[in-house]
Design a protein around this motif. Structure first.
Motif, PDB file in Angstrom:
ATOM      1  N   ILE A  74       0.862  -1.174   0.000  1.00  0.00           N
ATOM      2  CA  ILE A  74       0.000   0.000   0.000  1.00  0.00           C
ATOM      3  C   ILE A  74       0.898   1.223   0.000  1.00  0.00           C
ATOM      4  CG2 ILE A  74      -1.718   1.292   1.304  1.00  0.00           C
ATOM      5  CD1 ILE A  74      -2.840  -1.241   0.366  1.00  0.00           C
ATOM      6  N   VAL A 103       0.268  -9.935   7.758  1.00  0.00           N
ATOM      7  CA  VAL A 103      -0.143 -10.613   8.986  1.00  0.00           C
ATOM      8  C   VAL A 103      -0.669 -11.986   8.566  1.00  0.00           C
ATOM      9  CG1 VAL A 103      -1.536 -10.493  11.076  1.00  0.00           C
ATOM     10  CG2 VAL A 103      -0.761  -8.387   9.979  1.00  0.00           C
ATOM     11  N   LEU A 124      -8.416 -15.172  -1.807  1.00  0.00           N
ATOM     12  CA  LEU A 124      -9.663 -14.403  -1.718  1.00  0.00           C
ATOM     13  C   LEU A 124      -9.522 -13.073  -2.441  1.00  0.00           C
ATOM     14  CD1 LEU A 124     -10.495 -15.037   2.050  1.00  0.00           C
ATOM     15  CD2 LEU A 124     -11.501 -16.157   0.053  1.00  0.00           C
ATOM     16  N   SER A 125      -8.297 -12.604  -2.568  1.00  0.00           N
ATOM     17  CA  SER A 125      -7.965 -11.389  -3.306  1.00  0.00           C
ATOM     18  C   SER A 125      -6.460 -11.447  -3.526  1.00  0.00           C
ATOM     19  CB  SER A 125      -8.341 -10.137  -2.501  1.00  0.00           C
ATOM     20  OG  SER A 125      -7.428  -9.926  -1.432  1.00  0.00           O
ATOM     21  N   ARG A 140      -4.452  -9.743  -1.951  1.00  0.00           N
ATOM     22  CA  ARG A 140      -3.820  -9.500  -0.660  1.00  0.00           C
ATOM     23  C   ARG A 140      -4.151 -10.562   0.379  1.00  0.00           C
ATOM     24  NH1 ARG A 140      -5.930  -3.768   0.882  1.00  0.00           N
ATOM     25  NH2 ARG A 140      -5.002  -4.421   2.846  1.00  0.00           N
ATOM     26  N   THR A 141      -5.266 -11.255   0.217  1.00  0.00           N
ATOM     27  CA  THR A 141      -5.740 -12.147   1.268  1.00  0.00           C
ATOM     28  C   THR A 141      -5.923 -13.561   0.724  1.00  0.00           C
ATOM     29  OG1 THR A 141      -6.884 -10.277   2.284  1.00  0.00           O
ATOM     30  CG2 THR A 141      -7.538 -12.480   3.003  1.00  0.00           C
ATOM     31  N   ILE A 181      -4.437 -18.101   7.345  1.00  0.00           N
ATOM     32  CA  ILE A 181      -4.853 -16.952   6.542  1.00  0.00           C
ATOM     33  C   ILE A 181      -3.694 -15.975   6.449  1.00  0.00           C
ATOM     34  CG2 ILE A 181      -5.948 -15.945   8.594  1.00  0.00           C
ATOM     35  CD1 ILE A 181      -7.833 -14.433   6.699  1.00  0.00           C
ATOM     36  N   HIS A 235      -2.758 -12.140   5.158  1.00  0.00           N
ATOM     37  CA  HIS A 235      -3.291 -10.848   4.724  1.00  0.00           C
ATOM     38  C   HIS A 235      -2.118  -9.886   4.602  1.00  0.00           C
ATOM     39  CE1 HIS A 235      -5.927  -7.402   4.331  1.00  0.00           C
ATOM     40  NE2 HIS A 235      -5.375  -6.834   5.374  1.00  0.00           N
ATOM     41  N   PHE A 240      -0.639  -5.924   3.369  1.00  0.00           N
ATOM     42  CA  PHE A 240      -1.072  -4.539   3.232  1.00  0.00           C
ATOM     43  C   PHE A 240       0.089  -3.669   2.787  1.00  0.00           C
ATOM     44  CE2 PHE A 240       0.802  -3.004   7.246  1.00  0.00           C
ATOM     45  CZ  PHE A 240       0.911  -4.180   7.961  1.00  0.00           C
ATOM     46  N   SER A 255     -10.138  -0.095   0.338  1.00  0.00           N
ATOM     47  CA  SER A 255      -9.207  -0.516   1.375  1.00  0.00           C
ATOM     48  C   SER A 255      -8.551   0.690   2.022  1.00  0.00           C
ATOM     49  CB  SER A 255      -8.149  -1.434   0.770  1.00  0.00           C
ATOM     50  OG  SER A 255      -8.782  -2.563   0.210  1.00  0.00           O
ATOM     51  N   GLY A 269      -6.040  -1.921   9.271  1.00  0.00           N
ATOM     52  CA  GLY A 269      -6.543  -1.716   7.928  1.00  0.00           C
ATOM     53  C   GLY A 269      -7.626  -2.719   7.596  1.00  0.00           C
ATOM     54  N   VAL A 270      -8.455  -2.337   6.648  1.00  0.00           N
ATOM     55  CA  VAL A 270      -9.544  -3.185   6.183  1.00  0.00           C
ATOM     56  C   VAL A 270      -9.431  -3.318   4.678  1.00  0.00           C
ATOM     57  CG1 VAL A 270     -12.046  -3.490   6.091  1.00  0.00           C
ATOM     58  CG2 VAL A 270     -11.006  -2.317   8.032  1.00  0.00           C
ATOM     59  N   GLU A 271      -9.618  -4.536   4.177  1.00  0.00           N
ATOM     60  CA  GLU A 271      -9.688  -4.766   2.737  1.00  0.00           C
ATOM     61  C   GLU A 271     -11.071  -5.294   2.403  1.00  0.00           C
ATOM     62  OE1 GLU A 271      -7.611  -7.457  -0.779  1.00  0.00           O
ATOM     63  OE2 GLU A 271      -7.673  -8.175   1.283  1.00  0.00           O
ATOM     64  N   LEU A 290     -13.344  -7.423   0.424  1.00  0.00           N
ATOM     65  CA  LEU A 290     -13.166  -8.611  -0.424  1.00  0.00           C
ATOM     66  C   LEU A 290     -14.341  -8.816  -1.372  1.00  0.00           C
ATOM     67  CD1 LEU A 290     -11.851 -11.077   2.293  1.00  0.00           C
ATOM     68  CD2 LEU A 290     -10.508 -10.001   0.489  1.00  0.00           C
ATOM     69  N   ALA A 350     -11.409  -8.397   4.941  1.00  0.00           N
ATOM     70  CA  ALA A 350     -10.277  -8.854   5.749  1.00  0.00           C
ATOM     71  C   ALA A 350      -9.756  -7.660   6.534  1.00  0.00           C
ATOM     72  CB  ALA A 350      -9.182  -9.430   4.867  1.00  0.00           C
ATOM     73  N   GLU A 351      -9.320  -7.902   7.752  1.00  0.00           N
ATOM     74  CA  GLU A 351      -8.872  -6.806   8.603  1.00  0.00           C
ATOM     75  C   GLU A 351      -7.645  -7.224   9.387  1.00  0.00           C
ATOM     76  OE1 GLU A 351     -11.466  -3.908  11.267  1.00  0.00           O
ATOM     77  OE2 GLU A 351     -10.833  -5.632  12.447  1.00  0.00           O
ATOM     78  N   PHE A 352      -6.677  -6.305   9.512  1.00  0.00           N
ATOM     79  CA  PHE A 352      -5.563  -6.544  10.444  1.00  0.00           C
ATOM     80  C   PHE A 352      -5.540  -5.419  11.469  1.00  0.00           C
ATOM     81  CE2 PHE A 352      -2.199  -3.438   9.701  1.00  0.00           C
ATOM     82  CZ  PHE A 352      -2.594  -2.871   8.497  1.00  0.00           C
ATOM     83  N   ALA A 395      -8.349 -10.877  10.666  1.00  0.00           N
ATOM     84  CA  ALA A 395      -9.731 -11.322  10.768  1.00  0.00           C
ATOM     85  C   ALA A 395     -10.405 -11.371   9.414  1.00  0.00           C
ATOM     86  CB  ALA A 395     -10.510 -10.386  11.694  1.00  0.00           C
ATOM     87  N   LEU A 396     -11.392 -12.247   9.328  1.00  0.00           N
ATOM     88  CA  LEU A 396     -12.330 -12.257   8.215  1.00  0.00           C
ATOM     89  C   LEU A 396     -13.693 -11.863   8.763  1.00  0.00           C
ATOM     90  CD1 LEU A 396     -11.632 -15.436   6.055  1.00  0.00           C
ATOM     91  CD2 LEU A 396     -11.281 -13.043   5.431  1.00  0.00           C
TER      92      LEU A 396
END
Lengths: 361, 361, 361
Positions: free
Chosen positions: B6, B29, B314-315, B317-318, B357, B359, B361, C21, C63-65, C67, C73-75, C119-120
């Motif tokens: 990013i 992460v 899933l993307s 990034r993920t 998982i 992820h 960024f 994102s 951050g949030v992506e 999907l 997805a979030e870290f 997280a998802l």
């Protein structure tokens, strides 16, 4: 040292009334190829890839919030960085020897040892809380052509002024506002956080690490002068660090100097420096001569040091630099440069060379 | 591994002449539910929530400054991250065993152990200073379907190649420029920073941790091959890590393999891997078979390992992923997977499962 | 506690399909001038410049992506911060006493001890992996006018609930989705990561640090209530932490309270609190009365505490605050406030005063 910052574009904070707030990510990565050697029987030299030969490597986060009515809140979190191996740097929790534990190789994580403050600012000045530079530090760095870094600085010639020589934790600082017709100043009270009945070895230590430092100066056009006085309390003997420094910018060269009178318990120290910064196209030549003397019974341990360097600016943010320095000890003094090992006997000299690149962001 | 970054929008640095500079905050992460078991009397299995089963968890800051004339300055600070408990990761200060101290549970702060460099780049290539990957590392990761992570990688089957196996501190690296008709290459000199008269136990250790690594390769269309040679000096016996790897992308599958010949003092090691990455809709299947043998007096300790995995994106990034691996030791070898405990006697096998998982960024 | 975040403007990730994102840098710097005193022979008082008297100091990245299809997805990486001296804070690797080593003064680097998760999220709720708050923590903070910080909080009156009282590492958490007509809830399984045959002193310790916590609640208009149950396993005796809390916002005041029933092996603990937040112009008054009792053979050790404070908001991000608290111990209890030293005998009281500034970004 913090001029070339990158400001990150910030969206308005959700619900915040302020439109002028910002958060800045900033730092310096300074890599130094350093060589040091020393005299005496059993002496040894050393090559290192080290850091901070021109400016101290760091990474930090800072921000200002406009509170309206001329008031602002500010935070500043700045971590030291050993970019040759990736380690951070330690801090000190209580301004005494017990506030800094032993190092474990390779394991020092990032701490905001360089600065960790929150402040309120207004027309009346600034109130700043946390870990910060001590007022008595500034003259030694500002009025030394080599600042406080690398083989050229005079600053490391003595440790007489102890753990608050550069910074203090638990500090409550006040700064005069700008625009006082050239006058500037600051005072800091810092706390050792001892229990009020603390005793060690029969000596009261309840004030250990408490201290006060004050610095006042005047700058106008090419001229700048400042004086700083300080005392840090220890049951075993207070530490006093005092100095005066000044500079005059003649255009073709900026002459500067400082004098220091310190006291560690009943041991006195005296130091002075003269030096100059000479602009040369996109760079500048740096030169200084300095001395420090510790007053003890018998002949005073003493060191004299000469340093010569050149900085070549590739941009405002990126520079190449080199510095050579030579230190001559006498009467048992033991200043040694760039990680060399001083041998036994002989002339007790040490010299060192830095060659590096400084990149700021 | 660092593709999905990013970029933070940057305001022009105050006073900076460059308009193309940027600072990037990036990271990964990767959380892994991991199970490991092993054979033998007194064996034990273990469930863990751990990290980095697919890609190494990290957080970093990097930036480029355009210096004009085709030149650029770059910094890169990247910290390892144990996101299952929040710890950072340790580094090594001098490329020897003395450069890494003992861990203290729960207390490891962030260090830029993964990379901590400042560089100058131009049409002539790149000069990079600091802590960086060693050239001899890359073939083992690039030409393994499991990279250098998780239960599937072959990389951890042996420790013969020592503390500079992956990275070296105090490194001075040079990289060939891009656009050499597919040829690429790098060389690194890294320093142990010993005193020039260092001796331990009657053995000269003044070069301990000094080393050199070189890697050259050729990539064109579906084809990529590279060879790396290295030597790290130690008074007790140099460590040599050498390997060759390659891959061919057939579209339906990317076949890859590597071979390694290492030396630790007078002990030799030999390893090899064949594997493949097979695209499957939004994911890919990963499979490999690898072996490593240590040449000692008597039967050679040996491990053979098979690994099979699937990554579901899933993307960009993920991703979700799972990997199963089984390792078979012989002649006293003791590879054990995912924190299990190898018992005494028996077939000395270990197997493990990752489910996670990733992820970025 | 994390409302006033600054969102960094983000450029689209190279090659990323997502346009929504973001990465956020956020934090709090809270500096506290704290005084504590206590009764008894040999007692001592202490002044400190400390931190986190109103909100916990921290720095973090999250951050949030997006999907697509309602999934994200979030870290979240959040480090504790001792801004009075610049240190970070330690974490715990396995939810037991062995997961946290001894401190070394001044050397604690930043860890993401406060939260380190990936997280998802979707319409089905959220699956979160890593180090996170334990479900059994929230009622103690949300339903205390002083949250979990400073001299006023009831939270530190007892350590009976052990190392997972606030957070757990190696956690697998599930959160109910929002919009369940006011119902909310979460469950977390956390792992001690022991070998499956672990034994210490003849006691099986293979489940040490494993645990489960669950919290369910209902919020509607001015009303909010929640209950939490938990058990963390240890061979030497499980730790159970249970509590219920609620609040009613009457506009002129927000009344709140909680009750706790805990168990550490075969020792029970019982606590309760009532308190209120009273808006006052740009600030609010905070007041609470709380008690905690440990059930042992003989008279139960007990503490009663009263706290009164005021927060003055200079903006949504910056506040000045002060808190006074007084704790009265009986039957050998030893709660002591703000670093004072409780003496021997006497009434065993302690009181403390906080005066500080909280700035968030």
């Amino acid at each position: 040292m913090k001029k070339s910052l990158i400001a990150l574009a910030i969206l308005a904070a959700a619900g915040s009334a302020s439109a002028q707030s910002s958060v800045t990510l900033f730092g310096i990565v300074d890599a130094t190829l350093a060589y040091g050697r020393a005299s005496g029987t059993g002496n040894a030299s050393r090559w290192q890839l080290t850091n901070s030969g021109y400016n101290s490597s760091r990474i930090g986060f800072r921000g200002v919030e406009d509170l309206g009515g001329g008031m602002a809140a500010e935070f500043w979190l700045e971590a030291g960085l050993a970019n040759d191996d990736g380690q951070g740097a330690a801090t000190n929790t209580n301004n005494t020897a017990t506030g800094a534990g032993a190092a474990v190789a390779g394991r020092q994580g990032l701490t905001f040892n360089r600065r960790s403050t929150v402040a309120l600012k207004g027309g009346w000045g600034e109130l700043r809380l946390g870990r910060d530079y001590s007022p008595q530090f500034w003259n030694l760095a500002v009025f030394d052509p080599f600042g406080y870094n690398g083989v050229g600085t005079t600053a490391l010639q003595t440790g007489i002024t102890g753990v608050t020589q550069v910074r203090a934790s638990n500090s409550i600082g006040y700064f005069l506002p700008a625009n006082l017709r050239g006058f500037y100043g600051q005072v800091a009270f810092y706390m050792g956080e001892q229990l009020n009945n603390a005793v060690a070895g029969g000596i009261r230590t309840d004030s250990d690490g408490d201290g006060i430092g004050v610095r006042v100066g005047y700058a106008s056009g090419p001229f700048n002068v400042a004086v700083a006085l300080s005392r840090t309390e220890y049951g075993a003997g207070d530490v006093k660090q005092n100095n005066i420094g000044g500079q005059w910018d003649f255009g073709v060269a900026r002459l500067m100097g400082h004098a220091a009178w310190d006291k560690n318990g009943n041991i006195d120290g005296r130091g002075w420096l003269i030096g100059a910064l000479v602009p040369m196209g996109p760079g500048e030549i740096r030169v200084s001569y300095s001395a420090y003397r510790t007053e003890v019974a018998g002949p005073d341990p003493r060191v004299r040091k000469i340093a010569l360097g050149y900085v070549h600016n590739l941009s405002k943010r990126t520079a190449l630099y080199t510095t050579y320095a030579h230190a001559r000890n006498s009467n048992g003094n033991a200043v040694v440069l760039n990680g060399a090992l001083l041998g036994v006997g002989g002339s007790r000299n040490s010299s060192g060379l830095d060659l590096g690149i400084r990149h700021s962001f």
